[in-house]
Design a protein around this motif. Structure first.
Motif, short mmCIF file in Angstrom:
data_model
loop_
_atom_site.label_atom_id
_atom_site.label_comp_id
_atom_site.label_asym_id
_atom_site.label_seq_id
_atom_site.Cartn_x
_atom_site.Cartn_y
_atom_site.Cartn_z
N LEU A 1 9.03 10.71 3.82
CA LEU A 1 9.80 9.49 3.99
C LEU A 1 10.42 9.32 5.38
N SER A 2 11.08 10.37 5.89
CA SER A 2 11.76 10.22 7.18
C SER A 2 10.77 9.90 8.30
N GLU A 3 9.59 10.55 8.27
CA GLU A 3 8.57 10.28 9.28
C GLU A 3 8.00 8.88 9.12
N LYS A 4 7.72 8.52 7.87
CA LYS A 4 7.15 7.20 7.60
C LYS A 4 8.09 6.10 8.09
N ALA A 5 9.37 6.24 7.80
CA ALA A 5 10.35 5.22 8.20
C ALA A 5 10.41 5.09 9.71
N THR A 6 10.39 6.20 10.43
CA THR A 6 10.45 6.15 11.89
C THR A 6 9.22 5.47 12.47
N LEU A 7 8.03 5.84 11.97
CA LEU A 7 6.79 5.25 12.47
C LEU A 7 6.74 3.75 12.19
N GLY B 1 0.84 -1.20 0.00
CA GLY B 1 0.00 0.00 0.00
C GLY B 1 0.87 1.24 0.00
N ASN B 2 0.23 2.40 0.08
CA ASN B 2 1.00 3.65 0.13
C ASN B 2 1.29 4.11 1.55
N PHE B 3 0.40 3.78 2.48
CA PHE B 3 0.64 4.00 3.90
C PHE B 3 0.98 5.46 4.24
N ASP B 4 0.34 6.41 3.56
CA ASP B 4 0.60 7.81 3.91
C ASP B 4 -0.18 8.15 5.17
N GLY B 5 0.53 8.50 6.21
CA GLY B 5 -0.08 8.84 7.49
C GLY B 5 0.13 7.77 8.54
N ILE B 6 0.32 6.52 8.11
CA ILE B 6 0.42 5.39 9.06
C ILE B 6 -0.71 5.52 10.09
N HIS B 7 -1.95 5.57 9.58
CA HIS B 7 -3.10 5.75 10.47
C HIS B 7 -3.56 4.41 11.05
N GLN B 8 -4.67 4.44 11.78
CA GLN B 8 -5.13 3.25 12.48
C GLN B 8 -5.44 2.09 11.53
N GLY B 9 -5.96 2.41 10.34
CA GLY B 9 -6.21 1.37 9.35
C GLY B 9 -4.93 0.72 8.89
N HIS B 10 -3.92 1.54 8.61
CA HIS B 10 -2.62 1.01 8.20
C HIS B 10 -2.02 0.12 9.29
N CYS B 11 -2.17 0.55 10.53
CA CYS B 11 -1.60 -0.21 11.65
C CYS B 11 -2.21 -1.60 11.73
N GLN B 12 -3.49 -1.74 11.40
CA GLN B 12 -4.13 -3.05 11.40
C GLN B 12 -3.57 -3.94 10.30
N VAL B 13 -3.31 -3.34 9.12
CA VAL B 13 -2.70 -4.11 8.02
C VAL B 13 -1.33 -4.63 8.45
N ILE B 14 -0.55 -3.77 9.11
CA ILE B 14 0.79 -4.15 9.54
C ILE B 14 0.73 -5.15 10.69
N GLN B 15 -0.27 -5.02 11.58
CA GLN B 15 -0.40 -5.96 12.68
C GLN B 15 -0.66 -7.37 12.16
N SER B 16 -1.46 -7.48 11.10
CA SER B 16 -1.70 -8.79 10.49
C SER B 16 -0.40 -9.38 9.97
N LEU B 17 0.44 -8.52 9.43
CA LEU B 17 1.75 -8.95 8.93
C LEU B 17 2.61 -9.48 10.07
N LEU B 18 2.64 -8.74 11.17
CA LEU B 18 3.47 -9.15 12.31
C LEU B 18 2.98 -10.46 12.92
N SER B 19 1.66 -10.68 12.84
CA SER B 19 1.10 -11.91 13.41
C SER B 19 1.43 -13.13 12.55
N ASN B 20 1.85 -12.89 11.31
CA ASN B 20 2.14 -13.99 10.39
C ASN B 20 3.60 -14.00 9.93
#
Length: 307
Positions: A69-75, A19-38
């Motif tokens: 980019l710098s913010e996205k990478a840190t988050l 995805g584009n993940f601009d903002g790393i908002h709550q929806g994005h965090c759920q997508v990433i959490q699924s990744l971490l769980s697998n």
């Protein structure tokens, strides 16, 4: 965290959030959490995004970002991501069919073992591929795909565009709920006209990245962080053209309520807490000074529970 714009230097194998993940908002965090769980012991937890943003590529227009980019990478690193892959978005990539995108990019180049996407993910030529298509195509390579359901703020779907609208309205509460955090502006302190100093309210002029999305012009209560302090500092921020002194270009100025010193050249982060008022033109500098004093008092009261 490893950040690369070249598919030749990707660390493989991978488990991927697309995805584009601009903002790393709550929806994005759920997508990433699924990744971490697998995740697996051997695979790199990887976010795959596109640069430039596809909308910017097709429109040819500048696309301000909630998280440059710098913010996205840190988050992302704070969320547990190992690798950020920024695939260069060009006409050749735009012309790939959904099948070829999976075969050539996800399988051959990224060696994907698991894929996580949001419900509205589209890919391939003319965005023809849906999340459900991705499940079917990736299944041909025995790659499981997780589709995250829509995340909502009340009845409204959480999205980067909804966050931008909230920020342009000065509705920080709504933006914070969707982001799961305060909206931040990070930049370097540069020299300004030093008018605030003559009024008794010295300000730090902040130079933020040119691709950073800025909120509604006006006055805000903020908390400010820097490596100069161990705790956030309360402050008042003005974002706009300063019409009382006939300002021509917008500037971002921050007055710290409880600290004074030399900030020039330092990097600071301003966390927006509350929109106080719109920018306005005052009849005199004395009226402006009185309003700034009132703004500071309101900001101090509103920040008491935050800073």
């Amino acid at each position: 965290m490893w950040v690369t714009s070249s598919l030749e230097t990707v660390r493989t194998p991978t488990v991927i959030a697309l995805g584009n993940f601009d903002g790393i908002h709550q929806g994005h965090c759920q997508v990433i959490q699924s990744l971490l769980s697998n995740r697996s012991d051997t695979a790199q937890v990887t976010v795959v995004a596109f640069n430039p943003h596809p909308q910017a590529f097709f429109s040819g227009e500048h696309q301000p970002l909630l998280t440059p980019l710098s913010e996205k990478a840190t988050l992302l690193e704070n969320l547990g991501v190992d690798q950020l892959v920024l695939i260069p978005f060009d006409q050749a990539l735009a012309n790939l069919s959904p099948q070829d995108f999976v075969k050539d990019i996800l399988v051959a180049q990224l060696q994907a073992q698991f894929i996580s996407v949001g419900f509205n993910f589209c890919f391939g030529y003319q965005r023809a591929g849906t999340a459900e298509d991705l499940v079917a195509i990736a299944g041909q390579y025995q790659i499981p795909v997780s589709i995250t359901a829509p995340q909502t703020n009340g009845s409204e779907p959480i999205s980067s565009s909804a966050i931008r609208e909230a920020l342009l309205e000065g509705n920080l509460e709504k933006a914070q709920q969707m982001l799961g955090r305060a909206y931040d502006l990070t930049g370097t302190v540069v020299k300004g006209q030093q008018l605030g100093r003559t009024l008794g309210f010295p300000t730090a002029n902040l130079q933020v990245p040119t691709d950073k999305f800025c909120p509604r012009t006006g006055v805000y209560s903020v908390s400010v962080t820097s490596n100069l302090w161990s705790q956030p500092q309360p402050g008042v921020m003005n974002w706009g053209c300063r019409p009382t002194v006939d300002g021509q270009q917008p500037s971002l100025e921050v007055h710290l309520l409880d600290w004074s010193g030399d900030l020039y050249g330092h990097t600071v982060t301003v966390h927006l807490q509350q929109f106080l008022r719109s920018e306005q033109k005052f009849a005199s500098l004395a009226d402006l000074k009185a309003q700034i004093q009132a703004d500071c008092e309101i900001a101090r009261a509103s920040l008491a529970a935050v800073v």
